[in-house]
Write an enzyme that holds these catalytic residues in place. Structure first.
Site, PDB file in Angstrom:
ATOM      1  CB  SER A 193       3.823 -37.811  -7.618  1.00 17.39           C
ATOM      2  OG  SER A 193       3.470 -37.006  -6.555  1.00 17.39           O
ATOM      3  CE  LYS A 196       5.408 -40.591  -5.809  1.00 14.51           C
ATOM      4  NZ  LYS A 196       5.221 -39.977  -4.472  1.00 14.51           N
ATOM      5  CE  LYS A 234      -1.926 -41.822   2.071  1.00 17.71           C
ATOM      6  NZ  LYS A 234      -2.410 -41.640   0.535  1.00 17.71           N
ATOM      7  CG  ASN A 272      -3.762 -28.712  -2.613  1.00 18.16           C
ATOM      8  OD1 ASN A 272      -3.930 -27.605  -3.736  1.00 18.16           O
ATOM      9  ND2 ASN A 272      -3.136 -29.669  -2.997  1.00 18.16           N
ATOM     10  CE  LYS A 305      -5.158 -42.822  -4.899  1.00 15.57           C
ATOM     11  NZ  LYS A 305      -5.074 -41.555  -3.936  1.00 15.57           N
ATOM     12  CB  THR A 340      -5.401 -34.264  -6.203  1.00 15.02           C
ATOM     13  OG1 THR A 340      -4.048 -34.400  -5.724  1.00 15.02           O
ATOM     14  CG2 THR A 340      -6.404 -35.248  -5.979  1.00 15.02           C
TER      15      THR A 340
HETATM   16  N1  GLU Z   1      -1.264 -38.345  -1.071  1.00 14.79           N
HETATM   17  C1  GLU Z   1      -1.842 -38.470  -2.571  1.00 14.79           C
HETATM   18  C2  GLU Z   1      -2.875 -39.607  -2.904  1.00 14.79           C
HETATM   19  O1  GLU Z   1      -3.121 -40.338  -2.021  1.00 14.79           O
HETATM   20  C3  GLU Z   1      -0.472 -38.411  -3.370  1.00 14.79           C
HETATM   21  C4  GLU Z   1       0.624 -39.571  -3.373  1.00 14.79           C
HETATM   22  C5  GLU Z   1       1.653 -39.274  -4.299  1.00 14.79           C
HETATM   23  O2  GLU Z   1       1.658 -38.152  -5.057  1.00 14.79           O
HETATM   24  O3  GLU Z   1       2.615 -39.997  -4.305  1.00 14.79           O
HETATM   25  O4  GLU Z   1      -2.651 -39.821  -3.869  1.00 14.79           O
END
Ligand code: GLU
Length: 388
Positions: A329, A60, A96, A211, A84, A180
């Site tokens: 998410s 993810k 990523k 954002n 995370k 976020t």
């Molecule tokens: N890009 C965001 C992060 O770095 C969200 C990642 C997601 O929702 O999968 O946490």
């Protein structure tokens, strides 16, 4: 990253065999993306997806479009996602993606062509229960909408759960865009509660007014805290009496401070919510904030982290502070898989619950072991990742 994982493993009394797998990504994908440009020429861009760990669930993590993206950066960001998701205890691994491109130089149709072609190149390694992208730097709901559409075409059936952060009309969740920033706000409130401080009296500086920066500014302002400076790529805007966030419209203002002045400004809470590597060994000694809450991924370098620690500046790390995005998410994914639609209250209440318990857990480790919040967050994550 390696050092901090090893230090956390040591604190937990782990053997190298227990954690060595988390020092390496499981899979790295590099693709070429030929895109038809508006002038009729084909331009080829480089794209990446790193699948770091699937130990706790599907890979993810977001996809970023930025001219400095490379495999090294995507690899670190993918590993951060593993930690995370583990800190906030959601059943995901880490991944990523990114494309080396300056999206502000593309027309909307070029951006769409790029996204669709990148999706076609990645679709063999994506999946609703395998690898689930989301927005990140310079990507948004519309881009996720193109991604879900192209992926669904390539597998011949609708697959809304293959990507999160979609437009609400295409199966996105209410509250995902704001998540976020809202998560950061919750963490800041809990931190102030724990420290016995009054957030209404706090002065706040925010780097990055996209954002994340905008949402956290809005919520903090509504609560009564004073946002004394914000910045975007054009520079910073400072007002010692506090900016009136609801009427503050950046495009009609003239910057009155530089980005580096903004970072070094005396304040209670500094929120770097732009890009990585903003606080480095060069400027860390000049930072005057009492607390830093990382809205971006990796805004404080390892060297800077040590300097800040020696100055007794507390840093609430990215893997905890900005996890609200991936938490919502997860809610979006659940709604897609179960064909449900949550109300905004359901989303926000559940987000706050998860952020609260993650904060509590990390804060306790930080206190009990007398270590930094970052080390504590890695310990909390590693405990989950190595649970047998
Ligand atoms: N890009 C965001 C992060 O770095 C969200 C990642 C997601 O929702 O999968 O946490």
């Amino acid at each position: 990253m390696k050092k901090i994982i090893e230090a956390a493993a040591k604190q937990l009394g782990l053997e190298q065999n227990d954690y060595i797998q988390f020092l390496y990504p499981e899979r790295e994908i590099c693709v070429s993306i030929p895109v038809m440009m508006d002038d009729g020429q084909i331009q080829v861009f480089q794209g990446y997806r790193v699948q770091h760990s699937s130990k706790l669930g599907p890979y993810k993590g977001g996809i970023r479009f930025h001219h400095e993206v490379d495999m090294d950066e995507v690899r670190s960001l993918a590993a951060w996602m593993t930690f995370k998701c583990a800190v906030v205890d959601i059943p995901y691994g880490g991944g990523k993606g990114g494309v080396t491109v300056n999206p502000s130089k593309l027309s909307i149709s070029e951006l769409e062509n790029l996204t669709r072609e990148f999706t076609r190149k990645l679709s063999p390694v994506l999946g609703e229960r395998f690898d689930i992208p989301a927005p990140d730097v310079n990507t948004n709901a519309q881009i996720m909408g193109w991604l879900v559409c192209e992926y669904s075409k390539s597998v011949g059936k609708p697959c809304p759960a293959v990507v999160t952060g979609k437009p609400v009309e295409q199966g996105g969740s209410l509250g995902r865009k704001e998540a976020t920033g809202r998560g950061l706000y919750k963490i800041i409130k809990e931190l102030y509660n724990r420290l016995g401080l009054e957030l209404k009296n706090a002065t706040i500086v925010i780097q990055g007014y996209g954002n994340v920066g905008y949402e956290v500014a809005k919520l903090l302002h509504e609560y009564g805290a004073k946002i004394i400076a914000v910045s975007d790529v054009c520079g910073g805007y400072y007002n010692k009496d506090g900016l009136n966030i609801p009427t503050f419209y950046m495009k009609s203002e003239k910057p009155n401070i530089s980005n580096s002045e903004l970072l070094e400004m005396p304040c209670d809470i500094l929120i770097p919510a732009a890009l990585g590597n903003q606080i480095t060994e060069k400027n860390a000694k000049n930072i005057k904030a009492k607390y830093i809450v990382e809205g971006a991924n990796g805004p404080v370098t390892t060297d800077a982290d040590a300097i800040l620690q020696s100055k007794n500046i507390m840093v609430v790390p990215d893997i905890l502070a900005n996890a609200g995005g991936v938490v919502v998410s997860y809610f979006e994914w659940l709604q897609n898989l179960e064909n449900q639609k949550w109300t905004i209250d359901q989303v926000n209440t559940n987000l706050e619950k998860i952020m609260f318990s993650a904060f509590e857990r990390v804060y306790k480790i930080h206190k009990n072991k007398n270590i930094s919040m970052r080390q504590a967050a890695y310990i909390a994550a590693l405990e989950r990742l190595t649970r047998k």
